[in-house]
Write an enzyme that holds these catalytic residues in place. Structure first.
Site, short mmCIF file in Angstrom:
data_model
loop_
_atom_site.label_atom_id
_atom_site.label_comp_id
_atom_site.label_asym_id
_atom_site.label_seq_id
_atom_site.Cartn_x
_atom_site.Cartn_y
_atom_site.Cartn_z
N HIS A 216 0.84 -1.20 0.00
CA HIS A 216 0.00 0.00 0.00
C HIS A 216 0.87 1.25 0.00
CE1 HIS A 216 -2.93 -2.92 1.56
NE2 HIS A 216 -3.86 -2.09 1.15
N ASP A 286 -4.42 -7.10 -7.42
CA ASP A 286 -4.67 -6.34 -6.21
C ASP A 286 -4.92 -4.90 -6.67
OD1 ASP A 286 -4.96 -5.65 -3.56
OD2 ASP A 286 -3.07 -6.53 -2.91
#
Length: 359
Positions: A216, A286
């Protein structure tokens, strides 16, 4: 379904110039799962207009905004959620993939504070008997189905190999370090989801449990920490015919691909996952707005590499950044028109996607 597959086979024999622009954009739309900001929609909502215009495959829902945890995004109560998912399905020509991350423990979009049942993390579930784990996952799966969720980005099959790993091990998202136990308990979760008409998504291929960093936030290199046994849960679950979808990881391993992270790598998604492990189903990225991708690749390059790598569904959660479906479709459309992505490659993905049992 038979008609759709025949239509796909006919289209695959055509050149890009022989498919109308509108039809090509709708085929591209079948490869997209996107996030949006509202907790209620009408026919005038932009996400509804995009679903109708582009025949979008699906959406991903969140309870809160990433940068404002006090602000409701898509989920606030069972009553509200059921109304939202019913609204979304009513506007879609095909069954819409409505997805969440509902792993249990700290990763749960349907939260106890909002009136939903709380569930244990994978680490805690691994301490239960298999019968008790099944009962817990049956309740979780029923809750999703009851509230109109037909796709769960779970279970995690990453191995807990690195005690310092914060994003998987630290959040108790792994069933442990033993490949047999991870495969067994993940399989129990997947069986429960399938029995309740919820598509499962195992993650994060080829393994995120040995990493030191969080994708992230930025670049994640697992070259020195990754172990080939991280592939074992995937192999076991593929061979057991339990896998609906597999999610990629934004990790880099120089001995698997010298240049590209897993999500963007043909060597990892096609050569390793499809050819070596024999996986024939849907691969989903993702979130492509994570910093591990956006800090190093343009939107166009991200899309180009991921699709040509073998990824079938592109996930843009619109939590960390903002990309409209129109922007995404137009980017892919022009890459196809310029010959950087082939029509055949698009159709390969759409054919696999249309075989998903979305209900």
């Amino acid at each position: 379904m038979k008609y759709i597959l025949i239509l796909l086979l006919c289209i695959m024999t055509l050149d890009a110039k022989e498919i109308s622009d509108e039809k090509l954009k709708q085929l591209i739309g079948r490869m997209l799962v996107v996030g949006f900001d509202e907790s209620s929609v009408t026919k005038e909502s932009q996400i509804v207009k995009d679903i109708v215009r582009y025949d979008l495959l699906g959406v991903i829902l969140f309870d809160k905004f990433y940068n404002d945890r006090d602000k409701t995004k898509n989920i606030s109560s069972p009553e509200q959620l059921k109304k939202l998912t019913t609204q979304l399905q009513s506007f879609s020509k095909k069954p819409l993939l409505i997805s969440v991350d509902q792993e249990g423990g700290r990763v749960a979009r349907l939260k106890e504070a909002d009136g939903f049942e709380a569930f244990l993390s994978a680490k805690e579930v691994s301490k239960l008997s298999k019968d008790d784990a099944k009962k817990s996952y049956d309740r979780l799966s029923k809750m999703l189905n009851t509230n109109g969720i037909n796709c769960n980005f779970a279970p995690v099959v990453d191995l807990a190999l690195n005690p310092q790993n914060k994003v998987i091990v630290g959040l108790e998202r792994s069933y442990g370090a033993d490949t047999n136990k991870v495969s067994e308990y993940a399989g129990i979760f997947m069986d429960s989801l399938r029995e309740h008409n919820v598509i499962s998504v195992i993650k994060h291929f080829p393994g995120h449990g040995s990493s030191l960093d969080d994708s992230h936030q930025g670049f994640v290199d697992v070259t020195r920490t990754w172990d080939k046994k991280e592939l074992e849960p995937y192999r076991k679950l593929i061979e057991a015919n339990k896998v609906d979808m597999i999610m990629t990881a934004h990790i880099f391993h120089r001995f698997l691909d010298l240049k590209l992270p897993a999500t963007l790598s043909y060597k990892i998604n096609t050569k390793l996952l499809r050819e070596k492990l024999g996986y024939k189903g849907v691969i989903i990225s993702d979130d492509l707005q994570m910093a591990a991708i956006t800090k190093h690749y343009s939107l166009e390059d991200t899309i180009l590499y991921s699709i040509n790598a073998g990824v079938d569904v592109l996930l843009f959660a619109n939590q960390l950044a903002s990309n409209t479906p129109e922007e995404l479709v137009e980017t892919i459309f022009h890459l196809v028109k310029y010959g950087d992505i082939s029509v055949e490659r698009i159709m390969d993905s759409v054919e696999r996607i249309e075989k998903l049992n979305i209900k």
